[in-house]
Design an enzyme around this catalytic site. Structure first.
Site, mmCIF file in Angstrom:
data_model
loop_
_atom_site.group_PDB
_atom_site.id
_atom_site.type_symbol
_atom_site.label_atom_id
_atom_site.label_comp_id
_atom_site.label_asym_id
_atom_site.label_seq_id
_atom_site.Cartn_x
_atom_site.Cartn_y
_atom_site.Cartn_z
ATOM 1 N N ASP A 73 57.364 100.718 98.638
ATOM 2 C CA ASP A 73 56.910 101.968 98.606
ATOM 3 C C ASP A 73 57.351 102.851 97.501
ATOM 4 O O ASP A 73 58.589 102.325 97.070
ATOM 5 C CB ASP A 73 57.145 102.916 99.919
ATOM 6 C CG ASP A 73 58.694 102.745 100.084
ATOM 7 O OD1 ASP A 73 59.434 101.774 99.887
ATOM 8 O OD2 ASP A 73 59.222 103.840 100.660
ATOM 9 N N GLU A 137 61.350 102.385 102.504
ATOM 10 C CA GLU A 137 62.740 102.777 102.081
ATOM 11 C C GLU A 137 62.924 104.077 101.598
ATOM 12 O O GLU A 137 63.832 104.542 101.735
ATOM 13 C CB GLU A 137 62.965 101.315 100.992
ATOM 14 C CG GLU A 137 64.585 101.601 100.633
ATOM 15 C CD GLU A 137 64.958 102.733 99.699
ATOM 16 O OE1 GLU A 137 66.198 102.663 99.456
ATOM 17 O OE2 GLU A 137 64.293 103.316 98.877
#
Length: 426
Positions: A73, A137
């Protein structure tokens, strides 16, 4: 064009901005790249669109395992602020441009290429070599590694791991150092609640304005100071740099005498840090607030607890009509300095640049490494070497416009990850 550049371009062109993430597209791309090389792949997802990839070259079963950690991400990119398309993945003057190039799709691509090239060569270690491309994350809503260690612990259990966090090449006092993060501070924010008495804003004398009462407390927090202490990671850094370790109270002065960068590196690691960042009081212009809430970002050293931090904050603020509530505790873990993984880092640095040294450091923030340390006692380091782009430039580009990574640093990273796999897994 090298394999790692091509893969990174394809990853950047997948918009995995979190929220909403949509990391499954990246996980499937990586699986489709790795499986033809003979790498075992499995996707784990709490929801279908937020998949995590776990790839593995199984070992012979008689050695330690190594996990290459990463996340797919990325943070938001405002195209209006960029010189180039943030999800274009263009190669310009030997650099790959795009959101996530540094944080951290570059390391994702390098990890995948390291596994693929080892698998194609028929390499097998004594222990498993794993690659974890996790979701979520950047936000941490429980779709990524936090969820994996709870829901699928056997899939990600590892003796050693490598992740983001450091790897910068710096020159100080005539020495070349590569920083290796062996610890992380804990994020332990507090909510400061200051009480008063509400009233109409046209008659301030009959009320007790909580916002005004909060002002001297905020100012006091802005002046926060505490006695410095030398944690093992800072002592180790200074020992590599100086050959000796100064007293804690002199460490910052000594570092400033070497270079501003040395002081910038260690200053936030000498004590807990305190930064008031947000305030909320009345929701209407004409209402004097009875409550003012101030969010205080607090980062504490490995080994300290939020309870320690609360006692320190109360001692600093003194008595008063306020509440202090801890609202989060994440990170704050460390791994030993030394052993097979440290030896792998140092031997690679020495081979790539004779005379250069690996130096331990503590990350002022935190990464996903803490999930493995907490769950399995994994020895986890943050190290992905970079030398073509200086650390100060890279720091300004992460989470900012015009993020990019030199192709030569990607290739350096592939070489290191291959070396670490063979050195640690056997």
């Amino acid at each position: 064009m090298t394999e790692v550049v091509d893969l990174l371009q394809r990853l950047i062109r997948l918009d995995t901005t979190n929220p909403p993430g949509n990391e499954t597209a990246a996980a499937e791309l990586l699986r489709d790249f790795l499986e033809p090389a003979g790498v075992e792949c499995e996707l784990f997802a709490r929801t279908p669109e937020r998949a995590n990839l776990v790839a593995r070259i199984r070992g012979r079963g008689d050695g330690p395992s190594l996990a290459l950690l990463s996340h797919t991400d990325v943070v938001l990119a405002d195209a209006a602020e960029w010189s180039r398309e943030p999800f274009g993945g263009e190669v310009v003057d030997g650099e790959v441009w795009g959101r996530g190039a540094l944080d951290m799709k570059g390391e994702v691509a390098a990890s995948a290429v390291a596994l693929a090239t080892l698998a194609r060569a028929g390499w097998q270690g004594a222990g498993d070599l794993m690659f974890v491309a996790a979701a979520d994350e950047e936000v941490g809503d429980g779709f990524g590694l936090e969820w994996l260690v709870q829901a699928h612990p056997d899939a990600v259990r590892a003796d050693y791991s490598l992740n983001e966090g450091a790897g910068d090449r710096i020159e100080l006092a005539g020495k070349v150092l590569y920083l290796c993060a062996t610890a992380e501070k804990m994020s332990s924010p507090f909510l400061l609640r200051v009480h008063g008495r509400s009233g109409h804003a046209s008659m301030p004398s009959i009320a007790d304005n909580a916002l005004v009462r909060a002002a001297p407390l905020i100012e006091r927090l802005g002046q926060f100071q505490v006695e410095p202490q030398l944690i093992p990671e800072v002592a180790g850094f200074l020992r590599v740099l100086l050959g000796d370790v100064p007293q804690a109270e002199n460490a910052l002065t000594v570092a400033r005498g070497i270079a501003p960068l040395a002081a910038e590196l260690i200053e936030p690691l000498l004590a807990m840090t305190v930064s008031p960042t947000m305030a909320r009081a009345s929701n209407k212009r004409n209402v004097i607030p009875a409550l003012c809430e101030v969010t205080v970002d607090v980062r504490i050293l490995p080994g300290q607890t939020p309870e320690d931090a609360e006692a320190t904050l109360r001692g600093w603020l003194g008595a008063g009509d306020y509440d202090l509530v801890n609202i989060e505790r994440q990170g704050g873990t460390r791994s030993e300095i030394g052993g097979p993984l440290w030896d792998a880092v140092q031997s690679f640095v020495s081979a790539e640049e004779p005379g250069a040294l690996a130096a331990p450091i503590c990350v002022a923030g935190f990464t996903d490494s803490h999930w493995l340390r907490e769950a399995f006692g994994t020895v986890a380091y943050g190290f992905f070497p970079a030398r073509a782009m200086d650390s100060e430039t890279a720091a300004r580009l992460i989470h900012s416009a015009d993020e990019r990574v030199p192709v030569s640093d990607l290739e350096l990273g592939v070489r290191f990850l291959r070396h670490a796999a063979q050195a640690v897994c056997g």
